[in-house]
Each structure stands twice: as structure tokens, then as C-alpha cells.
Design a protein around this motif. Structure first.
Motif, PDB file in Angstrom:
ATOM      1  N   CYS A  89       0.836  -1.202   0.000  1.00 41.09           N
ATOM      2  CA  CYS A  89       0.000   0.000   0.000  1.00 41.09           C
ATOM      3  C   CYS A  89       0.868   1.248   0.000  1.00 41.09           C
ATOM      4  O   CYS A  89       1.858   1.326   0.737  1.00 41.09           O
ATOM      5  CB  CYS A  89      -0.908   0.015   1.228  1.00 41.09           C
ATOM      6  SG  CYS A  89      -1.917   1.509   1.416  1.00 41.09           S
ATOM      7  N   VAL A  91       0.391   5.326   0.731  1.00 43.39           N
ATOM      8  CA  VAL A  91      -0.517   6.320   1.315  1.00 43.39           C
ATOM      9  C   VAL A  91       0.059   7.697   1.039  1.00 43.39           C
ATOM     10  O   VAL A  91       1.218   7.964   1.363  1.00 43.39           O
ATOM     11  CB  VAL A  91      -0.679   6.109   2.836  1.00 43.39           C
ATOM     12  CG1 VAL A  91      -1.600   7.173   3.421  1.00 43.39           C
ATOM     13  CG2 VAL A  91      -1.221   4.716   3.122  1.00 43.39           C
ATOM     14  N   ASP A  92      -0.751   8.556   0.453  1.00 43.00           N
ATOM     15  CA  ASP A  92      -0.285   9.861  -0.006  1.00 43.00           C
ATOM     16  C   ASP A  92      -1.118  10.957   0.648  1.00 43.00           C
ATOM     17  O   ASP A  92      -2.356  10.864   0.699  1.00 43.00           O
ATOM     18  CB  ASP A  92      -0.414   9.921  -1.532  1.00 43.00           C
ATOM     19  CG  ASP A  92      -0.049  11.283  -2.094  1.00 43.00           C
ATOM     20  OD1 ASP A  92       1.056  11.763  -1.816  1.00 43.00           O
ATOM     21  OD2 ASP A  92      -0.892  11.875  -2.792  1.00 43.00           O
ATOM     22  N   GLU A 137       4.666  10.623   1.045  1.00 49.06           N
ATOM     23  CA  GLU A 137       4.067   9.324   0.757  1.00 49.06           C
ATOM     24  C   GLU A 137       4.751   8.246   1.581  1.00 49.06           C
ATOM     25  O   GLU A 137       5.965   8.282   1.786  1.00 49.06           O
ATOM     26  CB  GLU A 137       4.225   9.024  -0.737  1.00 49.06           C
ATOM     27  CG  GLU A 137       3.360   7.904  -1.265  1.00 49.06           C
ATOM     28  CD  GLU A 137       3.415   7.845  -2.779  1.00 49.06           C
ATOM     29  OE1 GLU A 137       2.348   7.918  -3.421  1.00 49.06           O
ATOM     30  OE2 GLU A 137       4.523   7.724  -3.334  1.00 49.06           O
ATOM     31  N   THR A 156      -7.735   6.417   5.727  1.00 49.38           N
ATOM     32  CA  THR A 156      -8.587   7.313   4.946  1.00 49.38           C
ATOM     33  C   THR A 156      -9.777   7.801   5.770  1.00 49.38           C
ATOM     34  O   THR A 156     -10.229   8.929   5.585  1.00 49.38           O
ATOM     35  CB  THR A 156      -9.086   6.617   3.668  1.00 49.38           C
ATOM     36  OG1 THR A 156      -9.677   5.357   4.005  1.00 49.38           O
ATOM     37  CG2 THR A 156      -7.937   6.380   2.699  1.00 49.38           C
ATOM     38  N   ARG A 170      -5.011   9.551   0.416  1.00 46.53           N
ATOM     39  CA  ARG A 170      -5.533   8.600  -0.552  1.00 46.53           C
ATOM     40  C   ARG A 170      -4.622   7.384  -0.522  1.00 46.53           C
ATOM     41  O   ARG A 170      -3.448   7.489  -0.141  1.00 46.53           O
ATOM     42  CB  ARG A 170      -5.580   9.199  -1.960  1.00 46.53           C
ATOM     43  CG  ARG A 170      -4.235   9.698  -2.453  1.00 46.53           C
ATOM     44  CD  ARG A 170      -4.299  10.106  -3.916  1.00 46.53           C
ATOM     45  NE  ARG A 170      -5.177  11.211  -4.151  1.00 46.53           N
ATOM     46  CZ  ARG A 170      -4.807  12.487  -4.191  1.00 46.53           C
ATOM     47  NH1 ARG A 170      -3.540  12.809  -4.000  1.00 46.53           N
ATOM     48  NH2 ARG A 170      -5.678  13.432  -4.417  1.00 46.53           N
ATOM     49  N   ALA A 171      -5.144   6.227  -0.924  1.00 46.46           N
ATOM     50  CA  ALA A 171      -4.348   5.005  -0.829  1.00 46.46           C
ATOM     51  C   ALA A 171      -4.600   4.093  -2.015  1.00 46.46           C
ATOM     52  O   ALA A 171      -5.699   4.062  -2.573  1.00 46.46           O
ATOM     53  CB  ALA A 171      -4.659   4.261   0.475  1.00 46.46           C
ATOM     54  N   GLY A 172      -3.560   3.341  -2.376  1.00 50.86           N
ATOM     55  CA  GLY A 172      -3.656   2.318  -3.399  1.00 50.86           C
ATOM     56  C   GLY A 172      -3.092   1.024  -2.861  1.00 50.86           C
ATOM     57  O   GLY A 172      -1.999   1.012  -2.272  1.00 50.86           O
ATOM     58  N   THR A 197      -2.458   4.806  -6.257  1.00 51.08           N
ATOM     59  CA  THR A 197      -2.484   5.942  -5.324  1.00 51.08           C
ATOM     60  C   THR A 197      -2.495   7.258  -6.079  1.00 51.08           C
ATOM     61  O   THR A 197      -3.182   8.208  -5.685  1.00 51.08           O
ATOM     62  CB  THR A 197      -1.268   5.874  -4.386  1.00 51.08           C
ATOM     63  OG1 THR A 197      -1.241   4.604  -3.744  1.00 51.08           O
ATOM     64  CG2 THR A 197      -1.328   6.972  -3.328  1.00 51.08           C
TER      65      THR A 197
END
Length: 280
Positions: A89, A91-92, A137, A156, A170-172, A197
Motif C-alpha cells: 500500500c 498512502v499519499d 508518501e 482514509t 488517498r491510498a492504493g 495511489t
């Protein structure tokens, strides 16, 4: 015991890690000396003489704890070699550039440290590990997709709470086999998580095909397509949505998006992850 290549890799890793650690520690001790009203150079030397022996002991203790943890993970893996199946993951922080312009250097450092501390505690509590930070990030891994989903949704959710000082993020998330080397992770799964992300909307978690199948318990045919699949301006736009998908036997909800084309990857299958895992 070590080949020349491994010796060079070890020296590079130590050099980078210890240099950053030393820079941070010296800056911290200098701040402590100034707060004590001492002249920076003399105060720094005096503080160092007093605290460095204890710092060395603490660093040795922390290092040994990490060795035990890493050894336990290695012995628990069913496969050998430099690869592992992990949930990855990124995270930004949303709006980092505009926010950073309004802060002094000291305020910016305090803000980032507060953010990283909050993410670290939440991540460790849920069984994840922070690999590194890249500016605004963070790269996080977890052994299970459920743990990573829990982490991403919790982060989030905090960022979406107007009463929480935690910044919007935001996350991917991607799941699959990654290459592990010198404490870092590499491979397509890592790249896909980073790309997701970059196109996620604020307070949104995007997951790839591997994470979707692992979390939902469903298998998506690789030749499956939607007639209107194409990349939107930003993943999660209303124009890019397909219907909601509630995975049976799970509290996760998924919203299928139009396929996303990003650098290096064409027409990725993407879902918005919603809900919270059982027990949270």
C-alpha cells in the motif's frame, strides 16, 4: 562469508540508514541544547556525552528486536528465496504541496512527524510494516490483504474526519508476489500500488485485481470486460463507476471502476474499497 556484491549492498544500506539516523539525532540534540539555553556547539557536546551511551544501548536493543521479528517472518514463509506474497500500500497526503507552503520549516517537520507517528502506530497495531517514506508518501506492507485493507480504510477514515487533525490521504493497495531486497520491496505489485495511489480521489482506497480477489473470495476472468471500460480523468469519478459489489460473507464493499491506464500499465482493473473489516 559475504560475496563482494553482498558486501557492497550491506555497506550502501548501512551508509544510507546510519547517515539519515545521525543527521536526525544531531538536529534533535542541537534543539535540546538550545532549549536548555546552551551555546549550540558546547551544548551539543555536553548533551552528547550524557545521552549517547544510552542511545547506543537503545539502538542495539531496537536492532535486536527487529532481527527477531525479521527472522520470525522468514521462518514463517512457506517459500524460500527473495520473493514473498504481500499486500502493498502507498498512502499519499492530499494537498501536501499547498499545505506545506503555509508552514514554516519547523512547523512542516512537526506536521510530517506527527503524521508519520500516527501512521506507524496504526500500521503496527494492525500487523503491517512501514518500509519507507518518500516525501509525503508512505510505503506499507502487510502479510495479509485483510490487514492492509484495515490499515488503508482506517487511515482514509481518519483523514476524512473534519474533527481529526490527521490530514486527508488517498491510498492504493495491490496484492501479489514481490521481490524483497535489503529491507525494500520491488516488482509490478509495488508499481501498481503506487500508480493506483496517484489516481485515487481523496479519502479513497483503490485496490487492484489481486487484492480484490483475495478480499472478496471471488475470481475475475482475465478476459472479462465491460463494453464501456476506459480510463476516466480520475479513478472514482461518477462517470467511471460500475455497480456496487458486496462480497458475500464479508463486510467489505467494492465498487468496480472503469479500467485505468497509467504509466507502464494499460487498462488496469480497479475497485474502490469501502467498509471496514470484521471486528473493527
Amino acid at each position: 562469508m559475504l560475496s563482494a556484491e553482498r558486501q557492497e549492498g550491506l555497506v550502501r544500506t548501512w551508509g544510507r540508514s546510519f547517515a539519515r539516523l545521525a543527521d536526525w539525532q544531531v538536529a534533535l540534540l542541537a534543539d535540546v541544547a538550545r532549549e536548555m539555553g546552551a551555546e549550540p556547539t558546547e551544548g551539543l557536546l555536553a548533551v552528547s556525552d550524557e545521552v549517547m551511551p544510552r542511545v547506543e544501548q537503545l539502538q542495539s536493543y531496537v536492532w535486536r528486536r527487529h532481527l527477531l521479528s525479521a527472522g520470525a517472518r522468514l521462518m514463517a514463509e512457506s517459500t524460500s528465496g527473495a520473493s514473498a506474497t504481500l499486500a502493498v500500500c502507498f498512502v499519499d497526503i492530499v494537498g501536501y504541496t499547498s499545505r506545506s507552503r503555509t508552514l514554516t520549516d519547523r512547523e512542516l517537520v512537526a506536521w510530517l512527524e506527527s503524521f508519520e507517528t500516527a501512521v506507524l502506530q496504526l500500521t503496527v497495531d494492525r500487523g503491517g510494516r512501514i518500509i519507507k517514506n518518500i516525501g509525503d508518501e508512505l510505503l506499507i506492507v502487510a502479510d495479509s490483504p485483510e490487514a492492509m485493507a484495515d490499515i488503508a480504510l482506517a487511515l482514509t477514515a481518519r483523514g476524512a474526519d473534519a474533527d481529526d487533525p490527521f490530514p486527508a490521504v488517498r491510498a492504493g493497495v495491490a496484492y501479489g508476489e514481490v521481490v524483497t531486497r535489503l529491507g525494500d520491496v520491488f516488482g509490478p505489485v509495488v508499481n501498481i500500488a503506487a500508480r493506483l495511489t496517484s489516481v485515487a480521489r481523496p479519502s479513497t482506497v483503490l485496490v487492484d485485481l489481486g487484492a480484490y480477489e483475495a478480499l472478496s473470495g471471488r475470481t475475475v476472468a482475465h478476459d472479462e470486460d465491460h463494453p464501456d471500460d476506459h480510463a476516466g480523468d480520475r479513478a472514482g469519478d461518477r462517470a467511471g463507476e460500475h455497480g456496487e459489489d458486496e462480497a458475500g460473507g464479508s463486510s467489505y464493499r467494492f465498487r468496480r471502476l472503469r479500467r485505468v491506464s497509467v504509466k507502464g500499465y494499460s487498462r488496469l482493473k480497479v475497485w474502490v474499497l469501502q467498509g471496514s473489516p470484521p471486528g473493527r
